[in-house]
Design an enzyme around this catalytic site. Sequence first.
Site, PDB file in Angstrom:
ATOM      1  N   SER A   1      14.795  20.944 -28.296  1.00 42.15           N
ATOM      2  CA  SER A   1      14.269  22.208 -27.747  1.00 42.15           C
ATOM      3  C   SER A   1      12.744  22.148 -27.719  1.00 42.15           C
ATOM      4  CB  SER A   1      14.510  23.454 -28.727  1.00 42.15           C
ATOM      5  OG  SER A   1      13.913  24.496 -28.497  1.00 42.15           O
TER       6      SER A   1
ATOM      7  N   ASP B   1      14.031  27.322 -23.693  1.00 41.68           N
ATOM      8  CA  ASP B   1      14.425  28.557 -24.492  1.00 41.68           C
ATOM      9  C   ASP B   1      13.508  29.518 -23.916  1.00 41.68           C
ATOM     10  OD1 ASP B   1      16.347  27.912 -26.692  1.00 41.68           O
ATOM     11  OD2 ASP B   1      14.893  26.967 -27.681  1.00 41.68           O
TER      12      ASP B   1
ATOM     13  N   MET C   1      12.849  33.684 -23.434  1.00 40.78           N
ATOM     14  CA  MET C   1      13.068  34.723 -24.273  1.00 40.78           C
ATOM     15  C   MET C   1      12.199  35.761 -23.457  1.00 40.78           C
ATOM     16  SD  MET C   1      12.958  33.409 -28.216  1.00 40.78           S
ATOM     17  CE  MET C   1      13.626  31.602 -28.682  1.00 40.78           C
TER      18      MET C   1
ATOM     19  N   HIS D   1      18.334  27.935 -21.818  1.00 46.01           N
ATOM     20  CA  HIS D   1      19.009  28.787 -22.456  1.00 46.01           C
ATOM     21  C   HIS D   1      18.158  30.408 -22.263  1.00 46.01           C
ATOM     22  CE1 HIS D   1      19.851  29.921 -26.920  1.00 46.01           C
ATOM     23  NE2 HIS D   1      20.550  31.090 -26.165  1.00 46.01           N
TER      24      HIS D   1
ATOM     25  N   MET E   1      25.599  29.922 -31.391  1.00 38.92           N
ATOM     26  CA  MET E   1      24.094  29.844 -32.044  1.00 38.92           C
ATOM     27  C   MET E   1      24.571  29.664 -33.519  1.00 38.92           C
ATOM     28  SD  MET E   1      21.624  30.215 -29.876  1.00 38.92           S
ATOM     29  CE  MET E   1      20.503  30.381 -30.927  1.00 38.92           C
TER      30      MET E   1
ATOM     31  N   GLY F   1      15.951  33.744 -31.358  1.00 37.76           N
ATOM     32  CA  GLY F   1      14.782  34.280 -31.154  1.00 37.76           C
ATOM     33  C   GLY F   1      13.435  33.501 -31.928  1.00 37.76           C
TER      34      GLY F   1
ATOM     35  N   GLY G   1      12.848  26.792 -36.385  1.00 35.52           N
ATOM     36  CA  GLY G   1      12.664  26.727 -37.697  1.00 35.52           C
ATOM     37  C   GLY G   1      13.567  27.519 -38.614  1.00 35.52           C
TER      38      GLY G   1
ATOM     39  N   ASP H   1      23.067  25.388 -31.232  1.00 35.75           N
ATOM     40  CA  ASP H   1      21.830  25.546 -31.513  1.00 35.75           C
ATOM     41  C   ASP H   1      21.295  26.387 -32.701  1.00 35.75           C
ATOM     42  OD1 ASP H   1      19.236  26.179 -30.658  1.00 35.75           O
ATOM     43  OD2 ASP H   1      19.716  27.379 -28.768  1.00 35.75           O
TER      44      ASP H   1
ATOM     45  N   GLY I   1      15.048  21.747 -32.307  1.00 35.58           N
ATOM     46  CA  GLY I   1      13.727  21.803 -32.199  1.00 35.58           C
ATOM     47  C   GLY I   1      12.858  21.363 -33.201  1.00 35.58           C
ATOM     48  N   SER I   2      12.650  21.934 -34.383  1.00 36.22           N
ATOM     49  CA  SER I   2      11.772  21.480 -35.325  1.00 36.22           C
ATOM     50  C   SER I   2      12.191  20.031 -36.206  1.00 36.22           C
ATOM     51  CB  SER I   2      11.572  22.662 -36.471  1.00 36.22           C
ATOM     52  OG  SER I   2      12.985  22.973 -36.995  1.00 36.22           O
TER      53      SER I   2
END
Length: 214
Positions: A7, A32, A34, A63, A136, A141, A144, A174, A196-197
Site C-alpha cells: 500500500s 488508497d 480517501m 481501494h 478490512m 482510514g 499502521g 487489508d 503498508g507499514s
Amino acid sequence: MIKIAPSILSADFANLERDIQAVSSADYLHVDVMDGAFVPNITIGVPVVNSIRKCTDMFLDVHLMIEKPVRYIEAFAKAGADLLSVHLEADHPTRIAEALRLMGECGVKKAVALRPITKAEAILPYIENLDLVLVMTVEPGFGGQAFMEPQLETIRKVRAIIQQYNPACELEVDGGIAPKTAPLVVEAGANVLVAGSSVYGAADIPGAIQALRG
Ligand code: DX5
Ligand code: ZN
C-alpha cells in the site's frame, strides 16, 4: 499462490515513483483513495492515479474509501486502475450494483470492500459478479493500525461463500498485515495481502515482500 499488494499509503509521496519501483517484485500496487467523509482522512485522487499509471506497469488495485463511489468509477478507470473496490457501506445497494456494472463497462476488475462491522453475508447479492472481495482487518482510514483478530472469522466466512458461489474470486485482506499476521489470514482463506507499514517500514523492502509470501 499468495499475492502481495504493497500500500503506497506508507510511501513517501514526495518520492512516489522511487517508492513504487521499490515494490516492483510484488503482485499488485494498492492505492488508497480517501475522501475525508467515508473515512476521516484525505489521500489520493484521480490525477495521482493517472500519474502513477505512467510510471509503472504494475496491476493497480485501487481501494475507494469514498461516499457514493458510483460517481467516480469511470474517472478512476480512465486514469488507469486495473481493479476498483467500493465499500458496501458507502451507498445504497442499488448504487453499489450500478458501480459494479460501470466497472464492467469500463473493463476494470470488480471488487467490494467490507468494514470490520459488516457481515460476510453482505457480499451475497454481488458474489457471482465479483473478481475480488476485500476484507478490512482494521478500521479504514489510516496505515499502521493493529490487526483486528476477530476479523479472521469474517475471512473464513467470506472464503466459504466464495468457494460456494464463485471460486475464481480473490480474497484480499487489508490492515495490520505483517510477518506475524500473514500466516493467520492465509490459513483463514485470504490470497491477496495488502501491506503498508510492514513493507515500507522495512530496511529490506523486497525481503519484506518475500517474507509475507510465507
Ligand atoms: C487503511 C488502508 C490500508 C493501509 C494499510 O485504511 O486501506 O490499505 O494502507 O496499512 P497497514 O498495512 O500499515 O495497516
Ligand atoms: Zn487499502
